[in-house]
Every structure is written in C-alpha cells, then in structure tokens.
Motif scaffolding. Structure first.
Motif, PDB file in Angstrom:
ATOM      1  N   TYR A 230       0.817  -1.209   0.000  1.00 29.88           N
ATOM      2  CA  TYR A 230       0.000   0.000   0.000  1.00 29.88           C
ATOM      3  C   TYR A 230       0.855   1.266   0.000  1.00 29.88           C
ATOM      4  O   TYR A 230       0.464   2.280  -0.593  1.00 29.88           O
ATOM      5  N   LEU A 231       2.010   1.245   0.654  1.00 36.38           N
ATOM      6  CA  LEU A 231       2.879   2.420   0.676  1.00 36.38           C
ATOM      7  C   LEU A 231       3.314   2.798  -0.734  1.00 36.38           C
ATOM      8  O   LEU A 231       3.461   3.980  -1.048  1.00 36.38           O
ATOM      9  N   ASN A 232       3.511   1.798  -1.585  1.00 42.51           N
ATOM     10  CA  ASN A 232       3.970   2.046  -2.944  1.00 42.51           C
ATOM     11  C   ASN A 232       2.850   1.930  -3.972  1.00 42.51           C
ATOM     12  O   ASN A 232       3.108   1.838  -5.176  1.00 42.51           O
ATOM     13  N   ALA A 233       1.596   1.962  -3.513  1.00 39.01           N
ATOM     14  CA  ALA A 233       0.461   1.755  -4.412  1.00 39.01           C
ATOM     15  C   ALA A 233       0.423   2.777  -5.535  1.00 39.01           C
ATOM     16  O   ALA A 233       0.070   2.448  -6.679  1.00 39.01           O
ATOM     17  N   GLU A 234       0.776   4.006  -5.259  1.00 40.75           N
ATOM     18  CA  GLU A 234       0.736   5.034  -6.300  1.00 40.75           C
ATOM     19  C   GLU A 234       1.736   4.734  -7.405  1.00 40.75           C
ATOM     20  O   GLU A 234       1.456   4.968  -8.587  1.00 40.75           O
ATOM     21  N   GLN A 241      -2.584   4.851  -1.662  1.00 39.98           N
ATOM     22  CA  GLN A 241      -3.384   4.203  -0.606  1.00 39.98           C
ATOM     23  C   GLN A 241      -2.681   4.409   0.737  1.00 39.98           C
ATOM     24  O   GLN A 241      -2.359   3.464   1.445  1.00 39.98           O
ATOM     25  N   TRP A 242      -2.463   5.668   1.082  1.00 44.38           N
ATOM     26  CA  TRP A 242      -1.724   5.984   2.305  1.00 44.38           C
ATOM     27  C   TRP A 242      -2.459   5.498   3.544  1.00 44.38           C
ATOM     28  O   TRP A 242      -1.828   5.024   4.498  1.00 44.38           O
ATOM     29  N   ALA A 243      -3.783   5.606   3.573  1.00 48.16           N
ATOM     30  CA  ALA A 243      -4.535   5.206   4.766  1.00 48.16           C
ATOM     31  C   ALA A 243      -4.363   3.717   5.051  1.00 48.16           C
ATOM     32  O   ALA A 243      -4.194   3.306   6.206  1.00 48.16           O
ATOM     33  N   LYS A 244      -4.391   2.900   3.997  1.00 55.59           N
ATOM     34  CA  LYS A 244      -4.200   1.472   4.204  1.00 55.59           C
ATOM     35  C   LYS A 244      -2.763   1.166   4.604  1.00 55.59           C
ATOM     36  O   LYS A 244      -2.512   0.255   5.406  1.00 55.59           O
ATOM     37  N   ALA A 245      -1.804   1.892   4.035  1.00 54.67           N
ATOM     38  CA  ALA A 245      -0.401   1.693   4.433  1.00 54.67           C
ATOM     39  C   ALA A 245      -0.243   1.973   5.923  1.00 54.67           C
ATOM     40  O   ALA A 245       0.399   1.205   6.655  1.00 54.67           O
ATOM     41  N   LYS A 246      -0.838   3.060   6.386  1.00 57.33           N
ATOM     42  CA  LYS A 246      -0.776   3.409   7.810  1.00 57.33           C
ATOM     43  C   LYS A 246      -1.488   2.362   8.662  1.00 57.33           C
ATOM     44  O   LYS A 246      -0.985   1.941   9.714  1.00 57.33           O
ATOM     45  N   GLU A 247      -2.667   1.915   8.205  1.00 62.53           N
ATOM     46  CA  GLU A 247      -3.449   0.937   8.965  1.00 62.53           C
ATOM     47  C   GLU A 247      -2.652  -0.347   9.196  1.00 62.53           C
ATOM     48  O   GLU A 247      -2.602  -0.865  10.328  1.00 62.53           O
ATOM     49  N   ASP A 486      12.391   3.365  -2.635  1.00 63.60           N
ATOM     50  CA  ASP A 486      12.202   4.557  -1.809  1.00 63.60           C
ATOM     51  C   ASP A 486      12.536   5.814  -2.608  1.00 63.60           C
ATOM     52  O   ASP A 486      11.828   6.825  -2.528  1.00 63.60           O
ATOM     53  N   GLN A 487      13.616   5.773  -3.383  1.00 65.93           N
ATOM     54  CA  GLN A 487      13.970   6.924  -4.218  1.00 65.93           C
ATOM     55  C   GLN A 487      12.889   7.194  -5.266  1.00 65.93           C
ATOM     56  O   GLN A 487      12.542   8.350  -5.528  1.00 65.93           O
ATOM     57  N   ILE A 488      12.346   6.144  -5.857  1.00 66.56           N
ATOM     58  CA  ILE A 488      11.286   6.322  -6.848  1.00 66.56           C
ATOM     59  C   ILE A 488      10.061   6.965  -6.204  1.00 66.56           C
ATOM     60  O   ILE A 488       9.468   7.907  -6.737  1.00 66.56           O
ATOM     61  N   ARG A 489       9.676   6.471  -5.041  1.00 63.10           N
ATOM     62  CA  ARG A 489       8.470   6.976  -4.377  1.00 63.10           C
ATOM     63  C   ARG A 489       8.601   8.450  -4.009  1.00 63.10           C
ATOM     64  O   ARG A 489       7.623   9.207  -4.046  1.00 63.10           O
ATOM     65  N   PHE A 490       9.809   8.873  -3.667  1.00 65.82           N
ATOM     66  CA  PHE A 490      10.039  10.262  -3.261  1.00 65.82           C
ATOM     67  C   PHE A 490      10.491  11.148  -4.420  1.00 65.82           C
ATOM     68  O   PHE A 490      10.810  12.318  -4.208  1.00 65.82           O
ATOM     69  N   GLY A 491      10.543  10.604  -5.630  1.00 64.20           N
ATOM     70  CA  GLY A 491      10.962  11.405  -6.771  1.00 64.20           C
ATOM     71  C   GLY A 491      12.439  11.727  -6.778  1.00 64.20           C
ATOM     72  O   GLY A 491      12.861  12.736  -7.360  1.00 64.20           O
ATOM     73  N   LYS A 492      13.258  10.862  -6.170  1.00 62.25           N
ATOM     74  CA  LYS A 492      14.696  11.112  -6.067  1.00 62.25           C
ATOM     75  C   LYS A 492      15.537  10.136  -6.919  1.00 62.25           C
ATOM     76  O   LYS A 492      16.752  10.140  -6.831  1.00 62.25           O
ATOM     77  N   TYR A 493      14.875   9.325  -7.723  1.00 62.12           N
ATOM     78  CA  TYR A 493      15.584   8.329  -8.551  1.00 62.12           C
ATOM     79  C   TYR A 493      15.947   9.008  -9.863  1.00 62.12           C
ATOM     80  O   TYR A 493      15.128   9.131 -10.776  1.00 62.12           O
ATOM     81  N   ASN A 494      17.180   9.450  -9.972  1.00 64.81           N
ATOM     82  CA  ASN A 494      17.596  10.330 -11.065  1.00 64.81           C
ATOM     83  C   ASN A 494      18.004   9.549 -12.305  1.00 64.81           C
ATOM     84  O   ASN A 494      19.152   9.590 -12.755  1.00 64.81           O
TER      85      ASN A 494
END
Length: 521
Positions: A230-234, A241-247, A486-494
């Motif tokens: 869920y953290l990487n669902a986007e 799906q941030w709410a499910k990741a948190k849950e 993690d880099q991809i999710r945060f837009g840091k994968y150059n």
C-alpha cells in the motif's frame, strides 16, 4: 535454460513441468536421466524447506555444484543478492570494484534486456515461484491446521516473489499452476490486485505473532507486506493508498510480540545487534519479522548475508579494517563493495568527510551523531573517482559475523548472521510517511521517527518533513536492498523514466507470444 531441481524433493513429473511458466525455458529444458519405471513421492516438508531457502541457496551442495539453474553463475545467482544488485547499484549508494558480468551496466545505468543481473533475477524469481506452485498443486488443503498454515506460508512467499516481479519488471509473466502452457501477461495493477487478494485471504491461516518456528512467517509478515504494498500503491497502480499503508503498519507495530530492539551488549549498539552472528538470540530476533536463516556450515552460498559481509571487508594484509572492526570471517573478498560519498552525505552532510576510525567505531558514530553510521574510513577516501581502486570509498561494517556474547561463530569462511528480510522498523517509517502524506507533520508521525532516532542516539527534531523522512529511510535501511523503490516513491531516482523498471529478457519475449517488452527497451 537448464534446470536441476532437487530430485529427492520433487518427483520426475515436476522435472518435466517445472518451467511451464515460460516457454523460453521449456523449449530448451534438460534434466538428468530418470528411469521412467521408477516412481517417487513428494517430500512436502523438504520442498517447504527448499522454498524458504530460495532466498539464500542456489543449488543442492552448498555454494558451488549441482546448481538449480544451469545457465546462471551459481556464485552470483541467489535471489537476494540479485535483487540487492538491482535495487542498490543504480541508486548511487553503493559501488562495486570488479567488472562482473552485468554490474558495470547497473552502476552506469546503461543496462538492456540481456543484462546478466536482470535476466538472472527474472529466472530465479520464476524458478522459486514454480516451486511454490508445485507445492500448492501437490499438497491439497486437507482441513488440518498444519496443512492450512503451511499452504498459507507458501502462498505468502509466492506473493512476495510476485511483489519482486511487479516492482522490478512491472509487466511480466503470471501463472499459478505448474504447466507447459505459456504464462499470460500481467500488468502492474493486475499483480497488485492479485498480491493484495492473496495476502488478505491467507491472513487467518497464518500463525499468530511469534508463535511459528523462528525463520517461518506469520500474520505479522503478512501485514508488513501489505503495508509495503500500500505504501507504494501510487507507483504500482497510479492511485495512492496511504490510509491502508498506515493501517497495516500500525497493525505490525501493535502486534504484541515483535518490537524494536533497543538494547546493546558488550560494546555493540542496539542497532548493531540486528546484524551480528547471534541476531537469532541476542534480542534482534524480536525485531526481525521475517529473517532468512544463514548458517556458516549448513547454508553456504555466495549470496544473502554471506555476500553482504564478505564483499564489504578489506583483507587483513591490505588494511587494518578487519583488525579494528573484525568481520568474523577469514574469507574477505577484499572490499569489492564500497560506500559512496552520496551515502555518506546522509549522515555527515553534503561533501563532509567522516573522521578516521581509530580503535573502534565510536569516532564515526559520535561525529555523525547517529549509531547507524557504520563506516570504516582509515586508509580510504570519501569519494570514488575510480571504482576499480579498493582504497576509494569508505568501508561498510554494518554486517558482521561476530557474536555479541563473545562466542565464536560456527565457521570463518561463511557467516551465521541471519538476513533481516523484514524488520519492524519498516513499519515505523511506513506509518510516519503515510501519516505525513495525509495529514502533514503530526505528533503521531514524529513519535514513530523519534523511536528510531532514540535507538540510534540521534538528535530529535520538532517535526519531520517528507524530505527528512526520505533521509531517515536511507539512514535506517542503507545497504538493505530497498533504496531504489524509496527513491522512486520520493521522486529522487535520477534516471530516465523507462529505467524505473527493468526489461523482460529477450529469450522470454521470443518464446512467449503473450509478452511485450517494457517501453524504452
């Protein structure tokens, strides 16, 4: 693609059908002669062990000989090592000294569909998926709690393997049963839905938290993989799906058995305890939700934790590194893997050098203000200009084959340290990130990050931005094989967008008409 599957585990029929997931392997499948008049029976428990060991072992007789996949370099083809290479080297956090086949392309971000690491991992993943499919085909649910639980464990591992396929290859082969029929093509959203469905369905059949045999998965591992999904669902589906990741992260944190290890011993910090040879008994076992078992005598390979320890240490005759901070082995590969300046930045600031290591690591961790800065610096430059030079790049001393109780490890050539494939710290950062993305920098998010920084004796902040949370992922999990996502999710994968995923091997495209190549390749 020749496959050699453990003949005492899988009967002759499986040797014929084992690679039905893709015709590229079926068309050139060869197996050793087996008497067609001879019958054999499935050893279900041995097959279950084989499935669990697929993250570390590559064959039947240790690190070399009688390998599972004949066309692959057995020394470099274990599942974890291959996935580590592809998730770490392109991120710029690690460097490799040798020009092993496929690695220069990962380091230089120039890989293609024939890259040895990418092709090797693809085949290794589907080999292991086939083992899972065979187990589930041949071990029916008989209504007993034991079989229900073991089938759920195999379905969990298959889901995890398909998670790797989805994450790395995005649009690839899918099959649930051993068959000669070519696998159909699944897209990332289809993989996502399948993995989610499987994990939700098996939850109640898995063992309760901490009640299973050490090294086998339980409900908490299931929740942890759901939280990761869920953290990487986007990234995977286009819909967050941030709410499910948190849950699900919260379910992991409140599981009642696993918890952060906050106790050190005999000069080792609580964080160091997670990566020592007695991490199955020193308190770290309560943090490691899914440990991959390593044993210097019983699970010998050139991958998994053996790879992480042996590749990061300089030989004693070339450096004081293994004297000042003993690796616990006598088989160092000579620091062929090094820490880059980019990773040092996360602890010391951009372009700032760490002090020289003297008699222990206190000089480094004190200067960093963080127990997780487990670098060896003396005799090594901070930055890497020529990766072929062993003296360039700090040494990594995060992973070691020494015991916190002072007792010797079982062997010196390979390591006893278990690989923490999933540990509860991931849930803390998942909760904090998901909460912050939904509600901003809240006290609830701060509490979770403070717990990790307190454990590392790092200064606490009044609040944590998303950029600071991304840096915390780096500091907590560096060299643990997850930096890319993690880099991809945060837009840091150059890298160019098409390199966010890997190509389908050309051989599989040629032989499976259901597949198409990923864009850009």
């Amino acid at each position: 693609m020749k496959l050699n599957i453990f003949k005492s585990v899988i009967p002759a029929v499986a040797l014929v059908l084992s690679m039905g997931y893709m015709t590229s392997c079926v068309n050139d499948l060869h197996v050793d002669n087996i008497n067609p008049q001879q019958t054999s029976e499935l050893d279900a428990n041995a097959l279950l062990n084989k499935i669990y060991s697929s993250f570390v072992l590559t064959g039947q007789v240790g690190p070399d000989g009688d390998k599972d996949i004949a066309d692959l370099d057995e020394g470099r083809s274990d599942l974890y090592r291959k996935s580590w290479e592809m998730n770490e080297f392109p991120t710029g956090e690690a460097s490799w000294q040798w020009d092993d086949t496929g690695l220069p392309e990962l380091l230089n971000k120039t890989w293609n569909a024939d890259n040895a690491s990418s092709v090797g991992l693809y085949y290794r993943l589907f080999f292991s998926i086939t083992l899972c499919n065979y187990y589930l085909d041949e071990v029916p649910d008989d209504g007993s709690t034991d079989i229900k639980q073991k089938r759920a464990e195999v379905r969990f591992i298959r889901s995890l393997l398909y998670y790797y396929v989805m994450d790395l290859y995005a649009n690839a082969t899918f099959i649930e049963h051993v068959s000669l029929t070519p696998g159909i093509r699944y897209t990332r959203p289809e993989y996502f839905s399948y993995i989610e469905k499987e994990l939700l369905e098996i939850e109640n059949d898995l063992a309760d938290a901490g009640s299973n045999t050490y090294g086998r998965v339980d409900k908490v591992a299931d929740w942890m993989l759901l939280a990761r999904l869920y953290l990487n669902a986007e990234v995977y589906t286009g819909t967050a799906q941030w709410a499910k990741a948190k849950e699900y992260a919260e379910k992991v944190i409140n599981n009642g058995y696993y918890h952060l290890n906050t106790t050190g011993a005999n000069g080792y910090s609580a964080y160091q305890m997670l990566f020592l040879a007695d991490n199955d008994t020193n308190g770290a076992q309560f943090e490691n939700i899914y440990p991959v078992l390593n044993d210097g005598l019983k699970t010998q390979s050139h991958g998994s934790m053996h790879f992480l320890v042996l590749s990061t240490y300089a030989k004693r005759d070339a450096s004081a590194m293994d004297i000042v901070v003993p690796s616990g082995t006598d088989a160092s590969w000579g620091k062929c893997m090094a820490v880059t300046g980019q990773l040092v930045d996360a602890f010391f600031g951009k372009g700032v050098s760490a002090p020289e290591t003297t008699t222990n690591l206190t000089d480094i961790t004190t200067a960093a203000g963080d127990d997780r800065a487990l670098f060896y610096t003396t005799g090594f430059s901070r930055d890497i200009v020529d990766r072929s030079q062993e003296t360039q790049g700090y040494g990594c001393v995060k992973f070691r084959n020494v015991r916190s109780d002072g007792k010797p490890a079982s062997a010196l050539a390979k390591v006893d340290t278990d690989l923490p494939l999933m540990r509860i710290a991931e849930a803390y950062l998942t909760f904090a990130e998901a909460e912050t993305r939904m509600n901003g920098a809240t006290d609830a998010a701060k509490e979770k990050i403070d717990a990790l920084r307190n454990r590392a004796h790092a200064t606490l902040h009044n609040s944590y931005s998303l950029d600071e949370i991304e840096e915390e992922w780096t500091r907590e999990f560096w060299f643990e094989g997850r930096a890319r996502i993690d880099q991809i999710r945060f837009g840091k994968y150059n890298l160019p967008q098409f390199r966010f995923i890997y190509p389908i091997p050309n051989n599989d495209l040629t032989n499976n008409p259901n597949l198409t190549q990923n864009p850009g390749y």
